[in-house]
Design an enzyme around this catalytic site. Sequence first.
Site, PDB file in Angstrom:
ATOM      1  N   GLY A 226       0.820  -1.204   0.000  1.00 38.89           N
ATOM      2  CA  GLY A 226       0.000   0.000   0.000  1.00 38.89           C
ATOM      3  C   GLY A 226       0.854   1.253   0.000  1.00 38.89           C
ATOM      4  N   GLU A 267       5.086  -6.684   0.864  1.00 41.26           N
ATOM      5  CA  GLU A 267       4.687  -7.138  -0.472  1.00 41.26           C
ATOM      6  C   GLU A 267       4.431  -5.972  -1.412  1.00 41.26           C
ATOM      7  OE1 GLU A 267       1.031  -9.001   0.593  1.00 41.26           O
ATOM      8  OE2 GLU A 267       1.982 -10.860   1.172  1.00 41.26           O
ATOM      9  N   PRO A 268       5.446  -5.200  -1.716  1.00 35.86           N
ATOM     10  CA  PRO A 268       5.204  -4.058  -2.603  1.00 35.86           C
ATOM     11  C   PRO A 268       5.012  -4.492  -4.053  1.00 35.86           C
ATOM     12  CG  PRO A 268       7.537  -4.222  -2.078  1.00 35.86           C
ATOM     13  CD  PRO A 268       6.849  -5.301  -1.281  1.00 35.86           C
ATOM     14  N   GLY A 269       4.058  -3.890  -4.705  1.00 28.28           N
ATOM     15  CA  GLY A 269       3.895  -4.074  -6.147  1.00 28.28           C
ATOM     16  C   GLY A 269       4.216  -2.749  -6.812  1.00 28.28           C
ATOM     17  N   TYR A 310      -9.907   4.134 -12.210  1.00 31.39           N
ATOM     18  CA  TYR A 310      -9.625   4.683 -10.876  1.00 31.39           C
ATOM     19  C   TYR A 310      -9.480   6.203 -10.871  1.00 31.39           C
ATOM     20  CZ  TYR A 310      -7.766  -0.081 -10.043  1.00 31.39           C
ATOM     21  OH  TYR A 310      -7.576  -1.429  -9.935  1.00 31.39           O
ATOM     22  N   CYS A 336     -14.010   2.714 -28.933  1.00 30.37           N
ATOM     23  CA  CYS A 336     -15.354   3.257 -29.159  1.00 30.37           C
ATOM     24  C   CYS A 336     -16.119   3.347 -27.847  1.00 30.37           C
ATOM     25  CB  CYS A 336     -16.101   2.404 -30.161  1.00 30.37           C
ATOM     26  SG  CYS A 336     -15.264   2.473 -31.735  1.00 30.37           S
ATOM     27  N   GLU A 337     -15.617   4.179 -27.006  1.00 31.67           N
ATOM     28  CA  GLU A 337     -16.127   4.398 -25.667  1.00 31.67           C
ATOM     29  C   GLU A 337     -15.226   5.532 -25.187  1.00 31.67           C
ATOM     30  OE1 GLU A 337     -16.719   1.243 -22.106  1.00 31.67           O
ATOM     31  OE2 GLU A 337     -17.033   0.610 -24.146  1.00 31.67           O
ATOM     32  N   TYR A 364       0.044  -2.156 -12.788  1.00 30.77           N
ATOM     33  CA  TYR A 364      -1.381  -2.257 -13.116  1.00 30.77           C
ATOM     34  C   TYR A 364      -1.719  -1.605 -14.453  1.00 30.77           C
ATOM     35  CZ  TYR A 364      -1.106  -3.448  -8.250  1.00 30.77           C
ATOM     36  OH  TYR A 364      -0.729  -4.026  -7.074  1.00 30.77           O
TER      37      TYR A 364
HETATM   38  C1  PLP Z   1      -2.134  -6.034  -4.617  1.00 26.63           C
HETATM   39  C2  PLP Z   1      -1.504  -6.594  -3.434  1.00 26.63           C
HETATM   40  C3  PLP Z   1      -0.270  -6.107  -3.003  1.00 26.63           C
HETATM   41  C4  PLP Z   1       0.477  -4.977  -3.673  1.00 26.63           C
HETATM   42  O1  PLP Z   1      -0.125  -3.724  -3.540  1.00 26.63           O
HETATM   43  P1  PLP Z   1       0.598  -2.426  -4.138  1.00 26.63           P
HETATM   44  O2  PLP Z   1      -0.294  -1.304  -3.787  1.00 26.63           O
HETATM   45  O3  PLP Z   1       0.747  -2.611  -5.609  1.00 26.63           O
HETATM   46  O4  PLP Z   1       1.942  -2.315  -3.524  1.00 26.63           O
HETATM   47  C5  PLP Z   1       0.305  -6.727  -1.903  1.00 26.63           C
HETATM   48  N1  PLP Z   1      -0.316  -7.748  -1.259  1.00 26.63           N
HETATM   49  C6  PLP Z   1      -1.513  -8.215  -1.649  1.00 26.63           C
HETATM   50  C7  PLP Z   1      -2.130  -9.351  -0.915  1.00 26.63           C
HETATM   51  C8  PLP Z   1      -2.148  -7.663  -2.747  1.00 26.63           C
HETATM   52  O5  PLP Z   1      -3.340  -8.141  -3.121  1.00 26.63           O
END
Ligand code: PLP
Length: 409
Positions: A226, A267-269, A310, A336-337, A364
């Site tokens: 997050g 768990e960073p994405g 979003y 087409c939207e 994403y």
């Molecule tokens: C999506 C997700 C993340 C990553 O969130 P980010 O905002 O991209 O860092 C981590 N853990 C879980 C379980 C998720 O579903």
Amino acid sequence: MEFLNDRYLFPAPSTPGPGQKYGSPLYVYEGETIEQKYRRMVDAFSVPRLHIHYACKALTNISVLRFMHKLGAGLDAVSIQEVGLGLKAGLAPEDILYTPNCVGIEEIGEAVKLGVHINIDNLSILEQFGHLYPTVPVCLRINPHIMAGGHTKTSVGHIDSKFGISIHQLPHLLKIVEATGLEVEGLHMHTGSDILDADIFLYAADILFNTAMNFDNLRYIDFGSGFKVPYKEGGIATDIEDLGNLLSTRFNEFCREYGADLDLIFEPGKFLVSEAGHFLVKVNVIKTTPSTLFAGIDSGLNHLIRPMFYDAYHEIVNVSKPMGKPRIYTVVGYICETDTFGSNRKIAEIHEGDLLCLKNAGAYCFSMSSNYNSRYRPAEVFLYQGKDYLIRERETMEDLLRNQIDVSF
Ligand SMILES: *Cc1c(COP(=O)(O)O)cnc(C)c1O
């Protein structure tokens, strides 16, 4: 803000950048930026054992997974297919935590067979799991019920959220654990995307630390993610060093109280890949209406849906003629939207054929793309140490027809 190496975006006429070399639309990812973000995260925490699990749903290209693995990251997988990709990329099962939501016990059984760590987020499945696999350790996803997150669709910790086992169900949870004899090896929370404040993290952390005191054999605590990244120049971001400082102190205190040094997992994405990504598109049409100057590009919500889904903001720059005098454009797609990437943006004067770059396109973006309007999905290129690697080919008609059965009636 970090930006793509000049040599790629502003190449000398004789040396084509990836936009010219691979055509458009094109996703480009910078390995160095990912590396830098990974190191920053690792350096921010001072605890005995820190693990960064890359949340691969942000960007699942297998070469990106390999790169993360090389950096030393584990994996957060939200589906059995992501588990499969992680294993294919060379990760060991013990470095993968599988965190599904609302999947059946059969899929969880497959994950058991593959030997990955399993995170369970509801009591019904926990009970079934306990009967079927009493000797397989589990992690529990706890919902601490705090309101956090940048958007209602990405805020997952609040009281009405479908995610996690409610902290108010702890008595019931403990009964199930006792009755089944399950071994709880970890506690997890993930309260949503775009948390700004270290205070919110610490508040949620305390809830998890208190919960942990009910379990004797924990090996790790996983705080999910997050972390907010800046989407605009000077935009606000999670202060990772500040968070690292405060949370490390609190975590180490907790370990002393608990009586064991647990692993700390994040768990960073988005934090790892968002800023590393650039989406290059070509302007097909400049169109003026009585009220608006439009730049119509060779892409749409099928390739990058975040602005429409979003209300996300992606900065847009003209990389073909960055020095032109700025004008006010609304940048739209070819679907087409209504697919508006940015309204009334100041962008260096655009001519048809110019390449634009949408920034922060690592997380994403490709992973949420589709074939809507029967358009091909873009190619992806990875830049690292001065080399460019094609990591996904542009689709063709064959890809659109794959799996379709052409019945003549
Ligand atoms: C999506 C997700 C993340 C990553 O969130 P980010 O905002 O991209 O860092 C981590 N853990 C879980 C379980 C998720 O579903």
